[in-house]
Write a protein that holds these residues in place. Structure first.
Motif, PDB file in Angstrom:
ATOM      1  N   TYR A  41       0.851  -1.197   0.000  1.00 40.22           N
ATOM      2  CA  TYR A  41       0.000   0.000   0.000  1.00 40.22           C
ATOM      3  C   TYR A  41       0.884   1.242   0.000  1.00 40.22           C
ATOM      4  CZ  TYR A  41      -3.170   3.647   1.525  1.00 40.22           C
ATOM      5  OH  TYR A  41      -3.886   4.808   1.601  1.00 40.22           O
ATOM      6  N   GLY A  42       0.479   2.212  -0.779  1.00 36.43           N
ATOM      7  CA  GLY A  42       1.177   3.485  -0.778  1.00 36.43           C
ATOM      8  C   GLY A  42       0.190   4.623  -0.784  1.00 36.43           C
ATOM      9  N   PHE A  49       4.859   8.669  -3.755  1.00 37.21           N
ATOM     10  CA  PHE A  49       4.384   8.017  -2.539  1.00 37.21           C
ATOM     11  C   PHE A  49       4.985   8.701  -1.323  1.00 37.21           C
ATOM     12  CE2 PHE A  49       3.779   4.374  -5.464  1.00 37.21           C
ATOM     13  CZ  PHE A  49       2.417   4.234  -5.281  1.00 37.21           C
ATOM     14  N   ALA A  52       4.553   4.144   2.522  1.00 38.58           N
ATOM     15  CA  ALA A  52       4.226   2.842   1.969  1.00 38.58           C
ATOM     16  C   ALA A  52       4.271   1.799   3.075  1.00 38.58           C
ATOM     17  CB  ALA A  52       5.196   2.470   0.852  1.00 38.58           C
ATOM     18  N   ASP A 129       7.670  -3.443  -1.941  1.00 36.24           N
ATOM     19  CA  ASP A 129       7.997  -2.133  -2.507  1.00 36.24           C
ATOM     20  C   ASP A 129       8.153  -2.190  -4.025  1.00 36.24           C
ATOM     21  OD1 ASP A 129       7.943  -0.866  -0.057  1.00 36.24           O
ATOM     22  OD2 ASP A 129      10.096  -1.122   0.299  1.00 36.24           O
ATOM     23  N   LEU A 132       4.763  -2.911  -5.685  1.00 37.97           N
ATOM     24  CA  LEU A 132       3.905  -1.727  -5.664  1.00 37.97           C
ATOM     25  C   LEU A 132       4.293  -0.763  -6.787  1.00 37.97           C
ATOM     26  CD1 LEU A 132       1.620  -0.222  -4.147  1.00 37.97           C
ATOM     27  CD2 LEU A 132       3.420   0.897  -2.819  1.00 37.97           C
TER      28      LEU A 132
END
Length: 147
Positions: A41-42, A49, A52, A129, A132
């Protein structure tokens, strides 16, 4: 087709005009990638972003046996995926962005659709990461056809 379709509009003018807002990220929103074993999630702040979060769950992937053993494996795996998706829902509800885009596997999208403003399928992989970033790039990439 833009990733986020604009409101319908008609305009008569001297030339051709395309508003690029539906083709690029604008404003603030949450962006989540959800797979059966990964959550990322960011919070997008309009330029990148600002924060995150992510995690991976231990979900069984392979089974070489058949029969009752295979059925037991599939039940255990389904339970693990359900637990992972419940944890993803809790994480998204905790962040509670004004706008939320959720991308990922078909089942994850189906389970979390009620929280999202926009959804899309994505097969982004890697650590949270990296995945995403790949999912974000894939979501906002649009193919342009010239005739």
């Amino acid at each position: 087709v833009p990733p986020i379709p604009p409101e319908p509009f008609v305009e008569w003018a001297e030339g051709f005009r395309v508003d690029d807002d539906p083709f690029r990220p604008t404003g603030e929103f949450g962006f989540a990638l959800v797979r059966a074993d990964l959550f990322a999630y960011g919070a997008y702040d309009g330029s990148g972003f600002e924060s995150a979060a992510g995690f991976e769950s231990d979900v069984m992937n392979r089974h070489s046996k058949g029969g009752f053993s295979q059925a037991r494996f599939e039940r255990r795996r389904e339970d693990q995926v359900d637990e992972h998706l419940d944890r993803c829902r809790e994480e998204l509800e905790a962040h509670d962005p004004a706008r939320l885009i959720v991308v990922g596997e078909r089942r994850a999208i189906r389970e979390l659709r009620d929280l999202a403003d926009h959804t899309a399928l994505s097969d982004a992989s890697g650590d949270p990461d990296e995945a995403l970033g790949n999912a974000f790039r894939d979501f906002w990439t649009t193919r342009l056809y010239r005739i």
